[in-house]
Design a protein around this motif. Structure first.
Motif, PDB file in Angstrom:
ATOM      1  N   LEU A  28      23.821 -12.075 -14.989  1.00 31.01           N
ATOM      2  CA  LEU A  28      22.497 -11.451 -14.940  1.00 31.01           C
ATOM      3  C   LEU A  28      21.889 -11.350 -16.337  1.00 31.01           C
ATOM      4  N   ALA A  29      22.731 -11.019 -17.318  1.00 31.01           N
ATOM      5  CA  ALA A  29      22.232 -10.934 -18.696  1.00 31.01           C
ATOM      6  C   ALA A  29      21.749 -12.289 -19.175  1.00 31.01           C
ATOM      7  N   GLN A  30      22.538 -13.341 -18.874  1.00 31.87           N
ATOM      8  CA  GLN A  30      22.132 -14.689 -19.283  1.00 31.87           C
ATOM      9  C   GLN A  30      20.892 -15.140 -18.514  1.00 31.87           C
ATOM     10  N   MET A  31      20.784 -14.719 -17.244  1.00 29.36           N
ATOM     11  CA  MET A  31      19.591 -15.030 -16.477  1.00 29.36           C
ATOM     12  C   MET A  31      18.389 -14.273 -17.022  1.00 29.36           C
ATOM     13  N   THR A  32      18.630 -13.072 -17.523  1.00 26.91           N
ATOM     14  CA  THR A  32      17.549 -12.281 -18.120  1.00 26.91           C
ATOM     15  C   THR A  32      16.879 -13.043 -19.251  1.00 26.91           C
ATOM     16  N   LEU A  33      17.670 -13.831 -19.967  1.00 26.51           N
ATOM     17  CA  LEU A  33      17.095 -14.645 -21.039  1.00 26.51           C
ATOM     18  C   LEU A  33      16.028 -15.587 -20.480  1.00 26.51           C
ATOM     19  N   GLY A  34      16.324 -16.210 -19.339  1.00 25.33           N
ATOM     20  CA  GLY A  34      15.353 -17.100 -18.706  1.00 25.33           C
ATOM     21  C   GLY A  34      14.145 -16.344 -18.173  1.00 25.33           C
ATOM     22  N   VAL A  35      14.388 -15.140 -17.631  1.00 23.74           N
ATOM     23  CA  VAL A  35      13.288 -14.321 -17.136  1.00 23.74           C
ATOM     24  C   VAL A  35      12.362 -13.936 -18.284  1.00 23.74           C
ATOM     25  N   VAL A  36      12.962 -13.517 -19.400  1.00 22.70           N
ATOM     26  CA  VAL A  36      12.162 -13.160 -20.580  1.00 22.70           C
ATOM     27  C   VAL A  36      11.331 -14.351 -21.036  1.00 22.70           C
ATOM     28  N   ASP A  37      11.962 -15.530 -21.079  1.00 26.56           N
ATOM     29  CA  ASP A  37      11.228 -16.738 -21.478  1.00 26.56           C
ATOM     30  C   ASP A  37      10.037 -16.988 -20.548  1.00 26.56           C
ATOM     31  N   THR A  38      10.286 -16.868 -19.244  1.00 29.19           N
ATOM     32  CA  THR A  38       9.235 -17.141 -18.266  1.00 29.19           C
ATOM     33  C   THR A  38       8.098 -16.126 -18.373  1.00 29.19           C
ATOM     34  N   VAL A  39       8.458 -14.839 -18.461  1.00 32.73           N
ATOM     35  CA  VAL A  39       7.446 -13.783 -18.545  1.00 32.73           C
ATOM     36  C   VAL A  39       6.609 -13.927 -19.809  1.00 32.73           C
ATOM     37  N   MET A  40       7.269 -14.147 -20.942  1.00 35.83           N
ATOM     38  CA  MET A  40       6.541 -14.233 -22.210  1.00 35.83           C
ATOM     39  C   MET A  40       5.696 -15.504 -22.279  1.00 35.83           C
ATOM     40  N   ALA A  41       6.197 -16.595 -21.719  1.00 35.62           N
ATOM     41  CA  ALA A  41       5.388 -17.823 -21.668  1.00 35.62           C
ATOM     42  C   ALA A  41       4.187 -17.637 -20.750  1.00 35.62           C
ATOM     43  N   GLY A  42       4.397 -16.961 -19.592  1.00 35.92           N
ATOM     44  CA  GLY A  42       3.307 -16.718 -18.658  1.00 35.92           C
ATOM     45  C   GLY A  42       2.230 -15.821 -19.234  1.00 35.92           C
ATOM     46  N   ASN A  43       2.657 -14.834 -20.028  1.00 41.20           N
ATOM     47  CA  ASN A  43       1.688 -13.945 -20.664  1.00 41.20           C
ATOM     48  C   ASN A  43       0.906 -14.655 -21.778  1.00 41.20           C
ATOM     49  N   TYR A  44       1.482 -15.728 -22.327  1.00 40.70           N
ATOM     50  CA  TYR A  44       0.795 -16.468 -23.382  1.00 40.70           C
ATOM     51  C   TYR A  44      -0.288 -17.371 -22.793  1.00 40.70           C
ATOM     52  N   SER A  45       0.075 -18.177 -21.767  1.00 39.28           N
ATOM     53  CA  SER A  45      -0.900 -19.025 -21.101  1.00 39.28           C
ATOM     54  C   SER A  45      -0.276 -19.680 -19.875  1.00 39.28           C
ATOM     55  N   HIS A  47      -0.507 -22.821 -19.147  1.00 36.96           N
ATOM     56  CA  HIS A  47       0.079 -24.095 -19.563  1.00 36.96           C
ATOM     57  C   HIS A  47       1.457 -23.895 -20.188  1.00 36.96           C
ATOM     58  N   ALA A  48       1.611 -22.799 -20.943  1.00 42.53           N
ATOM     59  CA  ALA A  48       2.924 -22.502 -21.528  1.00 42.53           C
ATOM     60  C   ALA A  48       3.938 -22.214 -20.420  1.00 42.53           C
ATOM     61  N   LEU A  49       3.505 -21.464 -19.389  1.00 40.93           N
ATOM     62  CA  LEU A  49       4.387 -21.164 -18.259  1.00 40.93           C
ATOM     63  C   LEU A  49       4.803 -22.439 -17.541  1.00 40.93           C
ATOM     64  N   ALA A  50       3.839 -23.324 -17.291  1.00 48.86           N
ATOM     65  CA  ALA A  50       4.146 -24.573 -16.600  1.00 48.86           C
ATOM     66  C   ALA A  50       5.091 -25.444 -17.425  1.00 48.86           C
ATOM     67  N   ALA A  51       4.877 -25.500 -18.756  1.00 50.36           N
ATOM     68  CA  ALA A  51       5.723 -26.328 -19.621  1.00 50.36           C
ATOM     69  C   ALA A  51       7.147 -25.789 -19.687  1.00 50.36           C
ATOM     70  N   VAL A  52       7.275 -24.468 -19.831  1.00 46.43           N
ATOM     71  CA  VAL A  52       8.608 -23.866 -19.896  1.00 46.43           C
ATOM     72  C   VAL A  52       9.329 -24.035 -18.558  1.00 46.43           C
ATOM     73  N   GLY A  53       8.604 -23.855 -17.443  1.00 51.77           N
ATOM     74  CA  GLY A  53       9.223 -24.029 -16.132  1.00 51.77           C
ATOM     75  C   GLY A  53       9.673 -25.457 -15.891  1.00 51.77           C
ATOM     76  N   THR A  54       8.812 -26.413 -16.187  1.00 50.91           N
ATOM     77  CA  THR A  54       9.153 -27.826 -16.002  1.00 50.91           C
ATOM     78  C   THR A  54      10.271 -28.243 -16.943  1.00 50.91           C
ATOM     79  N   GLY A  55      10.194 -27.788 -18.198  1.00 43.82           N
ATOM     80  CA  GLY A  55      11.235 -28.111 -19.179  1.00 43.82           C
ATOM     81  C   GLY A  55      12.583 -27.532 -18.800  1.00 43.82           C
ATOM     82  N   ALA A  56      12.582 -26.304 -18.285  1.00 48.25           N
ATOM     83  CA  ALA A  56      13.843 -25.678 -17.867  1.00 48.25           C
ATOM     84  C   ALA A  56      14.487 -26.467 -16.737  1.00 48.25           C
ATOM     85  N   ASN A  57      13.665 -26.963 -15.802  1.00 51.93           N
ATOM     86  CA  ASN A  57      14.206 -27.781 -14.709  1.00 51.93           C
ATOM     87  C   ASN A  57      14.791 -29.091 -15.221  1.00 51.93           C
ATOM     88  N   ALA A  58      14.066 -29.732 -16.148  1.00 53.51           N
ATOM     89  CA  ALA A  58      14.569 -30.988 -16.724  1.00 53.51           C
ATOM     90  C   ALA A  58      15.854 -30.738 -17.511  1.00 53.51           C
TER      91      ALA A  58
END
Length: 454
Positions: A28-45, A47-58
């Motif tokens: 859960l702690a390691q998953m929290t890192l991904g959640v933080v990345d997603t939330v902070m990218a989404g709050n930025y823009s 496009h940032a959310l889409a790039a981080v999401g697509t990049g994480a999948n790749a």
């Protein structure tokens, strides 16, 4: 199970939970890192959310290959622990480190060459370029990430899940700090948006490895294992055992992660809004999945330990106790996801359209919670028995002969788009769960009968 008393079931369940709780919290702690990345990218823009999401999948498609290999270290170490072969445990730790470095170097170069493959897969140009830059930034953390996974799996085989949990929680504040700094800039750095998330991830993986390395080096319980003494290239027999167990796990995991990753990349063709909704819903579903995933670590270690001691009755009991605990949790998980799906999505975004889209996907995610938990914990029990080749075939059939084709048909030819792919996920996970659980029941029973006839 009927041959065991309630006391025996309670004792094994307690032992499992003792190992599982720190493993679950670490996941859960390691998953929290991904959640933080997603939330902070989404709050930025968006496009940032889409790039981080697509990049994480790749990234996960590449990452899964070594992650699966590293899973072999858990049953190997737990078997040697049950057999009292402590010298082999130390050599297994060393082997894991050598192989992690080799695969980390390969991963480094792959992540830096992803823009063309993304475009060929149909990812829109406004997402593909930013995603490629994000993956290039992440590449710097590949080698320490793989080294951390090697140490994590080896420590899990010795039931040292608490240390992994502590290390995982320690890096969360660093993740927030470096994400904030690199995304928005300051102190001499320009704002980097999604690319900043990639650099922050590299720093966090490095810290995770360093923290767990210090624990492993300083642990007095490990002194007799000689992990950091007489370091030498591992013997051929040990390497063969590692790849014999780990390669099918890696391929099977690649089948599963590849399914989710490929769907994530194909969803990126539908535009920023659907890509963002998919990423949010998948992130929430993945958080829920961390509990059965952490439990599977404990199941592998306990089943492997008892198999090493040649106590097949106890081995079978450990597997069933773990699977039963998982089913109970999944019932709670389904209930929470159905009741509070809009609230969960609201944590990620205040965009009404994204909230509605993501909430509809979480409804589907709730459906596959039982199958997902059942398949990962049945697979964990089979890994503890070093039974990995046939499960790999089961996963290939479930995910790529049924799950993905059905999802693709519904998405592309029935107009369901993202929802169609998620229905395909439900089908694939359900078939995998049935096949893997059936195999554990048969194999564990056969092991008991074979031992009784000797």
């Amino acid at each position: 199970m009927e041959k065991h008393s309630l006391r025996q079931i309670g004792e094994e369940s307690s032992a499992l939970i003792k190992v599982a709780i720190p493993a679950i919290l670490a996941q859960l702690a390691q998953m929290t890192l991904g959640v933080v990345d997603t939330v902070m990218a989404g709050n930025y823009s968006k496009h940032a959310l889409a790039a981080v999401g697509t990049g994480a999948n790749a990234f996960m498609i590449i990452f899964a290959l070594y992650l699966g290999l590293s899973f072999a270290l858990n049953p190997m170490v737990s078997h040697y622990n049950g057999q009292g072969q402590f010298k082999k445990i130390g050599k297994t730790f060393q082997m894991g480190i050598f192989i992690a470095i080799a695969f980390g170097i390969v991963g480094f170069f792959i992540l830096r060459s992803m823009e063309t493959p993304l475009l060929l897969m149909g990812v829109t140009p406004d997402i593909s370029g930013l995603t490629a830059d994000y993956l290039t930034a992440m590449s710097w953390g590949t080698i320490p990430a793989f080294l951390f996974l090697a140490l994590r799996a080896s420590n899990e085989g010795l039931f040292s899940t608490k240390a992994i949990m502590i290390c995982s929680f320690m890096v969360i504040p660093f993740n927030i700090l470096f994400n904030t700094w690199f995304i928005y800039g300051g102190f001499g750095l320009p704002a980097m948006g999604a690319v900043g998330v990639g650099y922050a991830t590299s720093v966090v993986w490095t810290l995770l490895f360093v923290f767990l390395l210090i624990y492993t080096y300083k642990n007095s319980r490990y002194e007799h294992l000689n992990i950091f003494k007489n370091i030498s290239w591992p013997k051929t027999a040990l390497i063969k055992e590692y790849f014999s167990i780990g390669t099918p796990i890696a391929v099977g995991m690649l089948m599963e992660v590849g399914l989710f990753g490929m769907i994530g990349i194909m969803v990126a063709r539908y535009g920023v809004d659907l890509t963002g909704a998919h990423q949010i819903a998948m992130n929430i579903a993945t958080v829920a999945f961390m509990v059965p995933l952490g439990l599977s670590v404990a199941i592998t270690a306990r089943v492997g330990f008892w198999r090493g001691k040649q106590d097949f009755q106890q081995m079978r009991l450990a597997g069933f106790c773990g699977i039963g605990i998982s089913v109970l949790f999944q019932a709670l998980s389904v209930t929470l996801m159905l009741l509070f799906r809009h609230d969960f999505v609201g944590f990620y975004t205040d965009n009404p359209e994204l909230i509605q889209l993501a909430a509809s996907l979480i409804f589907l995610a709730a459906i596959f919670q039982f199958s997902d938990g059942l398949q990962i914990n049945s697979a964990g029990a089979l890994r503890g028995m070093k039974d990995t080749k046939i499960p790999m075939i089961y996963m290939a059939v479930a995910y790529w002969m049924f799950g993905f084709p059905i999802g693709y048909y519904l998405a592309e030819y029935q107009g369901l788009k993202v929802q169609g792919f998620w229905i395909g996920i439900i089908v694939g996970l359900s078939i995998a769960a049935i096949l893997l659980l059936s195999r554990f029941i048969r194999r564990s029973k056969h092991a008991i009968l074979f031992a009784q006839n000797q």
